[in-house]
Design a protein around this motif. Structure first.
Motif, PDB file in Angstrom:
ATOM      1  N   VAL A 282       3.966   0.325   2.232  1.00 22.53           N
ATOM      2  CA  VAL A 282       3.851  -0.337   3.529  1.00 22.53           C
ATOM      3  C   VAL A 282       3.128  -1.663   3.357  1.00 22.53           C
ATOM      4  O   VAL A 282       2.404  -1.874   2.384  1.00 22.53           O
ATOM      5  N   CYS A 283       3.311  -2.544   4.321  1.00 19.72           N
ATOM      6  CA  CYS A 283       2.709  -3.868   4.274  1.00 19.72           C
ATOM      7  C   CYS A 283       1.243  -3.800   4.706  1.00 19.72           C
ATOM      8  O   CYS A 283       0.734  -2.751   5.130  1.00 19.72           O
ATOM      9  N   TYR A 284       0.598  -4.937   4.619  1.00 21.51           N
ATOM     10  CA  TYR A 284      -0.826  -5.053   4.952  1.00 21.51           C
ATOM     11  C   TYR A 284      -1.117  -4.607   6.384  1.00 21.51           C
ATOM     12  O   TYR A 284      -2.036  -3.818   6.641  1.00 21.51           O
ATOM     13  N   SER A 285      -0.331  -5.088   7.345  1.00 20.12           N
ATOM     14  CA  SER A 285      -0.591  -4.758   8.752  1.00 20.12           C
ATOM     15  C   SER A 285      -0.369  -3.283   9.036  1.00 20.12           C
ATOM     16  O   SER A 285      -1.172  -2.638   9.723  1.00 20.12           O
TER      17      SER A 285
ATOM     18  N   VAL B   2      -3.310   3.917  -1.195  1.00 25.73           N
ATOM     19  CA  VAL B   2      -3.494   3.318  -2.513  1.00 25.73           C
ATOM     20  C   VAL B   2      -3.141   1.847  -2.395  1.00 25.73           C
ATOM     21  O   VAL B   2      -2.016   1.502  -2.016  1.00 25.73           O
ATOM     22  N   GLU B   3      -4.082   0.980  -2.699  1.00 31.06           N
ATOM     23  CA  GLU B   3      -3.810  -0.444  -2.666  1.00 31.06           C
ATOM     24  C   GLU B   3      -3.192  -0.849  -3.999  1.00 31.06           C
ATOM     25  O   GLU B   3      -3.845  -0.829  -5.042  1.00 31.06           O
ATOM     26  N   ILE B   4      -1.926  -1.211  -3.971  1.00 30.70           N
ATOM     27  CA  ILE B   4      -1.200  -1.559  -5.193  1.00 30.70           C
ATOM     28  C   ILE B   4      -1.289  -3.051  -5.460  1.00 30.70           C
ATOM     29  O   ILE B   4      -0.933  -3.510  -6.531  1.00 30.70           O
TER      30      ILE B   4
ATOM     31  N   TYR C  71      10.186   1.223  -7.198  1.00 28.79           N
ATOM     32  CA  TYR C  71       8.939   1.972  -7.144  1.00 28.79           C
ATOM     33  C   TYR C  71       8.583   2.458  -8.549  1.00 28.79           C
ATOM     34  O   TYR C  71       9.383   3.148  -9.187  1.00 28.79           O
ATOM     35  N   ASN C  72       7.403   2.089  -8.996  1.00 27.12           N
ATOM     36  CA  ASN C  72       6.938   2.607 -10.279  1.00 27.12           C
ATOM     37  C   ASN C  72       5.857   3.653 -10.034  1.00 27.12           C
ATOM     38  O   ASN C  72       5.636   4.095  -8.902  1.00 27.12           O
ATOM     39  N   GLN C  73       5.164   4.034 -11.080  1.00 28.49           N
ATOM     40  CA  GLN C  73       4.177   5.103 -10.950  1.00 28.49           C
ATOM     41  C   GLN C  73       2.984   4.718 -10.078  1.00 28.49           C
ATOM     42  O   GLN C  73       2.228   5.591  -9.639  1.00 28.49           O
ATOM     43  N   ASN C  74       2.814   3.419  -9.802  1.00 31.56           N
ATOM     44  CA  ASN C  74       1.692   2.995  -8.960  1.00 31.56           C
ATOM     45  C   ASN C  74       1.740   3.648  -7.587  1.00 31.56           C
ATOM     46  O   ASN C  74       0.695   3.884  -6.975  1.00 31.56           O
ATOM     47  N   PHE C  75       2.943   3.950  -7.093  1.00 30.04           N
ATOM     48  CA  PHE C  75       3.071   4.538  -5.770  1.00 30.04           C
ATOM     49  C   PHE C  75       2.628   6.010  -5.761  1.00 30.04           C
ATOM     50  O   PHE C  75       2.516   6.605  -4.694  1.00 30.04           O
ATOM     51  N   ARG C  76       2.381   6.566  -6.931  1.00 30.81           N
ATOM     52  CA  ARG C  76       1.802   7.911  -7.047  1.00 30.81           C
ATOM     53  C   ARG C  76       0.294   7.831  -7.291  1.00 30.81           C
ATOM     54  O   ARG C  76      -0.336   8.839  -7.601  1.00 30.81           O
TER      55      ARG C  76
ATOM     56  N   PHE D 124       0.851  -1.182   0.000  1.00 33.49           N
ATOM     57  CA  PHE D 124       0.000   0.000   0.000  1.00 33.49           C
ATOM     58  C   PHE D 124       0.893   1.240   0.000  1.00 33.49           C
ATOM     59  O   PHE D 124       1.920   1.268   0.686  1.00 33.49           O
ATOM     60  N   ALA D 125       0.500   2.237  -0.754  1.00 31.14           N
ATOM     61  CA  ALA D 125       1.199   3.522  -0.757  1.00 31.14           C
ATOM     62  C   ALA D 125       0.369   4.535   0.017  1.00 31.14           C
ATOM     63  O   ALA D 125      -0.850   4.605  -0.165  1.00 31.14           O
ATOM     64  N   CYS D 126       1.017   5.300   0.876  1.00 32.29           N
ATOM     65  CA  CYS D 126       0.321   6.291   1.695  1.00 32.29           C
ATOM     66  C   CYS D 126       0.493   7.667   1.068  1.00 32.29           C
ATOM     67  O   CYS D 126       1.604   8.224   1.062  1.00 32.29           O
ATOM     68  N   LEU D 127      -0.588   8.217   0.536  1.00 27.45           N
ATOM     69  CA  LEU D 127      -0.539   9.534  -0.086  1.00 27.45           C
ATOM     70  C   LEU D 127      -0.624  10.655   0.938  1.00 27.45           C
ATOM     71  O   LEU D 127      -0.348  11.810   0.604  1.00 27.45           O
TER      72      LEU D 127
END
Length: 520
Positions: free
Chosen positions: A96-99, A111-113, A159-164, A75-78
């Motif tokens: 970050v991980c699931y937990s 953002v759930e990647i 890290y690709n664009q998904n983290f944005r 997951f990415a934290c915006l």
């Protein structure tokens, strides 16, 4: 029943019935709207917990960073790392991980990647500010859980664009409330640094060069059914107006706001492939192009370009279209038919000279008996994506010349094992949620498809309230009595410490007519 207050004191039967009927009806209405038996509540609660266990059954007690690099849900934290408005500006992405997404960033915009390979959780590292700490890992300075920050992140994370919150070749900002249809994740041969995509997600329309909302352009001409012969790609949906429910259900779904969007022409049906490799990764590792159309691989799905070349490629992908006499079209036709026959004959023990005489290279390859790749037809020209069946790994050549191409990509050699957090104690034992930190109640909110931040806030509040209410419901479960609105008001007044509300609730309880219900 005699305790019912009567203002006029009359003993006449008709008058008494008139007076007592009103509070009885009010009590019945009150029970139907404001009360429920403890048994009903417990039954509903158990069903909610079963649903939640199925949706989100995993424990959120431990961060995965100590486990090292894993293929795991990321997951990415915006909120902690907001991306810049200009995509070219520098950016410090983090995952970050699931937990940690629940325990450390539960109130943030996430953002759930989904799954990323070889990834280590960044929570509590220098990719976040020192104020944003990991609450799940052990702090080495205090030897207590929580307060972890400023640790070094894993340098191997990519890290690709998904983290944005950007996905697909169209770089769309993903919004689950607006997204229609299915997106597909690339198997990912390369990262964006090497020219690949880094396991990006794609719209079917973007893989064939039509764009994410190509179907909206095709919906408009559907009512004009007079142009069937001039628009063959649309006519399949528009020709039979009398059976539109069967032939144009894809377009109708879009018009009616359904979440399912049709697949573009040339894109394989979802049940015909297991994985796919996008055109970016295929271009970054062109040796894999020659497997297009061979056993384990579907025919190439071309990325259409502007102009005549794109429409020509699209036409060649359709079996019912006549082929042209050009060298390129003959090569594509050969791959979809003859290549499969050649390789299947070769794998069954046949010799390489079984190849058709049209392809001269095969007869000139003396090592065909030991190299599968040498027996394949030349690679198709142009940019295309590869779609594979479940057994595609069995058809790669592992000779001394080809294996070095496979070795850097373990996902091509064997099925990847994805990390799954352990089941929560309550999910595995079907026991109480008290003190377990389970996801029973979080699952309930997730099932309602609400905003993630509101979901986390709601279930945390609900989980706390539920534990406070258990003793209250237990007394009614033991007695079998119904729970009324006044009982609930009195109990909540006690929770708030509101003395006046307690007195008011007690006085109202004295005038409660629920006992009269036993006569019905």
């Amino acid at each position: 029943m005699e305790a019912t207050p009567v203002s006029n004191g009359s003993s006449d039967a008709p008058e008494t019935n008139a007076v007592t009927t009103r509070p009885r009806s009010e009590s019945l209405s009150q029970q139907s709207e404001d009360s429920q038996t403890a048994a009903d509540f417990i039954k509903n609660q158990l069903q909610l917990e079963v649903d939640a266990r199925e949706a989100l059954p995993y424990s959120i007690e431990n961060c995965t960073k100590p486990l090292g690099s894993l293929r795991q849900n990321v997951f990415a934290c915006l909120t902690c790392n907001p991306p810049p408005a200009n995509p070219t500006d520098p950016y410090n992405p983090a995952g970050v991980c699931y937990s940690c997404s629940v325990q450390c960033h539960g109130e943030h915009e996430l953002v759930e990647i989904f799954q990323k390979r070889n990834f280590t959780c960044d929570c509590g590292t220098t990719r976040f500010s020192p104020e944003q700490q990991c609450t799940l890992r052990i702090n080495p300075e205090t030897n207590t859980k929580g307060g972890v920050h400023s640790e070094q992140p894993d340098p191997n994370n990519r890290y690709n664009q998904n983290f944005r919150n950007r996905f697909c070749s169209c770089s769309i900002d993903y919004n689950p409330n607006e997204q229609k249809g299915t997106m597909f994740q690339c198997l990912g041969l390369g990262t964006h640094e090497t020219g690949g995509c880094g396991e990006d997600w794609y719209h079917p329309g973007c893989l064939v060069g039509l764009g994410p909302k190509w179907y909206e352009k095709q919906v408009k001409p559907v009512p004009n059914s007079n142009s069937n012969s001039t628009l063959p790609t649309i006519s399949e949906d528009a020709v039979p107006p009398t059976s539109a429910d069967q032939q144009t259900n894809g377009d109708q779904a879009v018009q009616e706001g359904d979440e399912d969007a049709p697949l573009p022409d040339g894109f394989p049906a979802e049940d015909t492939f297991d994985h796919f490799i996008c055109y970016k990764c295929v271009e970054a590792y062109p040796w894999i192009k020659r497997y297009a159309g061979t056993p384990g691989f579907l025919p190439a799905v071309f990325l259409q370009q502007d102009g005549e070349a794109s429409s020509s490629k699209k036409r060649k992908l359709e079996d019912d279209e006549p082929t042209e006499g050009t060298e390129r079209s003959k090569r594509i036709k050969d791959e979809s038919g003859e290549a499969q026959a050649v390789l299947s004959a070769f794998e069954s023990g046949g010799a390489a000279p079984k190849v058709e005489g049209e392809v001269v290279e095969k007869d000139e390859t003396p090592s065909a008996a030991e190299c599968k790749l040498a027996s394949l037809l030349p690679a198709p020209s142009g940019q295309f994506s590869l779609f594979t069946t479940s057994d595609f790994r069995d058809h790669f050549c592992h000779c001394a010349s080809c294996f070095p191409n496979l070795q850097p990509h373990p996902q091509l050699l064997e099925e990847e094992e994805a990390y799954e957090p352990p089941l929560s104690d309550a999910a595995s034992n079907h026991g109480s949620t008290h003190g377990s930190g389970s996801l029973y109640d979080r699952g309930e909110s997730a099932l309602q498809n609400v905003d993630r931040v509101r979901a986390i806030e709601g279930v945390m509040a609900y989980n706390h309230l539920k534990e406070r209410l258990k003793p209250f419901f237990q007394q009614f479960a033991e007695s079998g009595n119904a729970i009324g609105a006044e009982d609930i008001k009195e109990y909540f007044a006690k929770l708030r410490g509101d003395e006046q509300a307690i007195k008011d609730a007690g006085e109202a309880a004295k005038e409660d007519h629920r006992q009269e219900q036993s006569g019905y």
